[in-house]
Motif scaffolding. Structure first.
Motif, PDB file in Angstrom:
ATOM      1  N   PRO A  47       0.831  -1.210   0.000  1.00 61.21           N
ATOM      2  CA  PRO A  47       0.000   0.000   0.000  1.00 61.21           C
ATOM      3  C   PRO A  47       0.865   1.259   0.000  1.00 61.21           C
ATOM      4  O   PRO A  47       1.983   1.265   0.529  1.00 61.21           O
ATOM      5  N   ASP A  48       0.355   2.332  -0.607  1.00 59.74           N
ATOM      6  CA  ASP A  48       1.063   3.612  -0.616  1.00 59.74           C
ATOM      7  C   ASP A  48       1.124   4.224   0.780  1.00 59.74           C
ATOM      8  O   ASP A  48       2.046   4.957   1.099  1.00 59.74           O
ATOM      9  N   ARG A  49       0.098   3.929   1.590  1.00 60.84           N
ATOM     10  CA  ARG A  49       0.051   4.448   2.968  1.00 60.84           C
ATOM     11  C   ARG A  49      -0.272   3.291   3.908  1.00 60.84           C
ATOM     12  O   ARG A  49      -1.061   2.415   3.573  1.00 60.84           O
ATOM     13  N   LEU A  50       0.328   3.343   5.091  1.00 65.40           N
ATOM     14  CA  LEU A  50       0.100   2.317   6.091  1.00 65.40           C
ATOM     15  C   LEU A  50       0.167   2.987   7.451  1.00 65.40           C
ATOM     16  O   LEU A  50       1.146   3.662   7.769  1.00 65.40           O
ATOM     17  N   GLY A  51      -0.893   2.837   8.242  1.00 64.97           N
ATOM     18  CA  GLY A  51      -0.927   3.494   9.552  1.00 64.97           C
ATOM     19  C   GLY A  51      -0.796   5.000   9.450  1.00 64.97           C
ATOM     20  O   GLY A  51      -0.215   5.628  10.321  1.00 64.97           O
ATOM     21  N   GLY A  52      -1.321   5.571   8.375  1.00 66.00           N
ATOM     22  CA  GLY A  52      -1.255   7.017   8.178  1.00 66.00           C
ATOM     23  C   GLY A  52       0.076   7.515   7.655  1.00 66.00           C
ATOM     24  O   GLY A  52       0.258   8.712   7.438  1.00 66.00           O
ATOM     25  N   SER A 120       8.277  -4.880  11.689  1.00 66.04           N
ATOM     26  CA  SER A 120       8.766  -4.181  12.874  1.00 66.04           C
ATOM     27  C   SER A 120       8.041  -2.839  12.925  1.00 66.04           C
ATOM     28  O   SER A 120       8.068  -2.075  11.954  1.00 66.04           O
ATOM     29  N   ILE A 121       7.381  -2.573  14.051  1.00 59.51           N
ATOM     30  CA  ILE A 121       6.567  -1.363  14.193  1.00 59.51           C
ATOM     31  C   ILE A 121       7.110  -0.551  15.358  1.00 59.51           C
ATOM     32  O   ILE A 121       7.219  -1.060  16.484  1.00 59.51           O
ATOM     33  N   ALA A 122       7.469   0.700  15.101  1.00 51.07           N
ATOM     34  CA  ALA A 122       7.994   1.577  16.144  1.00 51.07           C
ATOM     35  C   ALA A 122       6.922   1.849  17.186  1.00 51.07           C
ATOM     36  O   ALA A 122       5.731   1.898  16.868  1.00 51.07           O
ATOM     37  N   GLY A 123       7.351   2.048  18.417  1.00 57.95           N
ATOM     38  CA  GLY A 123       6.424   2.361  19.494  1.00 57.95           C
ATOM     39  C   GLY A 123       5.668   3.650  19.247  1.00 57.95           C
ATOM     40  O   GLY A 123       4.573   3.846  19.768  1.00 57.95           O
ATOM     41  N   SER A 124       6.225   4.520  18.404  1.00 56.48           N
ATOM     42  CA  SER A 124       5.584   5.806  18.099  1.00 56.48           C
ATOM     43  C   SER A 124       4.552   5.706  16.988  1.00 56.48           C
ATOM     44  O   SER A 124       3.895   6.697  16.661  1.00 56.48           O
ATOM     45  N   ALA A 125       4.392   4.517  16.397  1.00 63.87           N
ATOM     46  CA  ALA A 125       3.465   4.353  15.270  1.00 63.87           C
ATOM     47  C   ALA A 125       2.031   4.623  15.708  1.00 63.87           C
ATOM     48  O   ALA A 125       1.600   4.176  16.764  1.00 63.87           O
ATOM     49  N   ALA A 126       1.315   5.332  14.856  1.00 68.15           N
ATOM     50  CA  ALA A 126      -0.105   5.585  15.106  1.00 68.15           C
ATOM     51  C   ALA A 126      -0.888   4.354  14.669  1.00 68.15           C
ATOM     52  O   ALA A 126      -0.728   3.877  13.559  1.00 68.15           O
ATOM     53  N   GLY A 127      -1.711   3.819  15.549  1.00 70.43           N
ATOM     54  CA  GLY A 127      -2.579   2.695  15.203  1.00 70.43           C
ATOM     55  C   GLY A 127      -1.851   1.419  14.843  1.00 70.43           C
ATOM     56  O   GLY A 127      -2.086   0.870  13.769  1.00 70.43           O
ATOM     57  N   PRO A 128      -0.969   0.890  15.723  1.00 71.98           N
ATOM     58  CA  PRO A 128      -0.242  -0.336  15.364  1.00 71.98           C
ATOM     59  C   PRO A 128      -1.168  -1.522  15.112  1.00 71.98           C
ATOM     60  O   PRO A 128      -0.850  -2.381  14.291  1.00 71.98           O
ATOM     61  N   ASP A 129      -2.317  -1.565  15.759  1.00 67.78           N
ATOM     62  CA  ASP A 129      -3.255  -2.663  15.519  1.00 67.78           C
ATOM     63  C   ASP A 129      -3.812  -2.593  14.100  1.00 67.78           C
ATOM     64  O   ASP A 129      -3.941  -3.614  13.428  1.00 67.78           O
ATOM     65  N   ALA A 130      -4.132  -1.391  13.638  1.00 69.61           N
ATOM     66  CA  ALA A 130      -4.625  -1.222  12.269  1.00 69.61           C
ATOM     67  C   ALA A 130      -3.548  -1.588  11.254  1.00 69.61           C
ATOM     68  O   ALA A 130      -3.842  -2.157  10.202  1.00 69.61           O
TER      69      ALA A 130
END
Length: 154
Positions: A47-52, A120-130
């Protein structure tokens, strides 16, 4: 003349190092199976965008990065074997938690799919569940050969 060549060499070398440090894939390595055709099919659907966050340019097969490293994906990693590590099923895709180096990132790898996909998802990521829901839809077409969570029969 030798000093001039050395100065030019240092300048060019410094520029290359700075470019790598600025690269969104700095520090990431390709998985051993990154050239698997399933990874190529996956790459066609990133996707072009992921988690905003917008997808960054990544030039290596099997790698995708969003939000300047907020979310990192590696396709073609070694599939995990049976494990006592925590496992979660998201929209039919099983993910096993991987140990991290204490950098606050959530690191998971698909279970029962080959090639495996690591995220790998940074702790600062918006909406890690999404993010995990979107990535589960992305990797779902990779053939499943096993589950880490048994279905409970009624």
């Amino acid at each position: 003349m030798a000093v001039g060549v050395a100065v030019v060499g240092l300048g060019v070398g410094g520029g290359l190092v700075a470019g790598e440090l600025d690269s969104p894939v700095f520090g990431l390595t390709q998985g051993p199976y990154a050239q698997d055709p399933a990874c190529a099919r996956l790459a066609d659907r990133y996707p072009d965008r992921l988690g905003g966050a917008a997808r960054d340019r990544a030039t290596f097969e099997g790698l995708a990065v969003w939000g300047h490293g907020t979310v990192e994906l590696r396709c073609g990693v070694n599939p995990p074997g049976p494990s006592t590590d925590a496992c979660v099923s998201v929209d039919g895709v099983d993910w096993v938690w991987r140990k991290t180096a204490g950098d606050g990132r959530k690191k998971l790898v698909t279970y029962g799919r080959s090639p495996a996909v690591e995220v790998s998802i940074a702790g600062s990521a918006a909406g890690p569940d999404a993010v995990l829901v979107d990535l589960s839809h992305l990797v779902a077409p990779i053939r499943e050969g096993g589950k880490c969570l048994a279905s409970s029969g009624g």
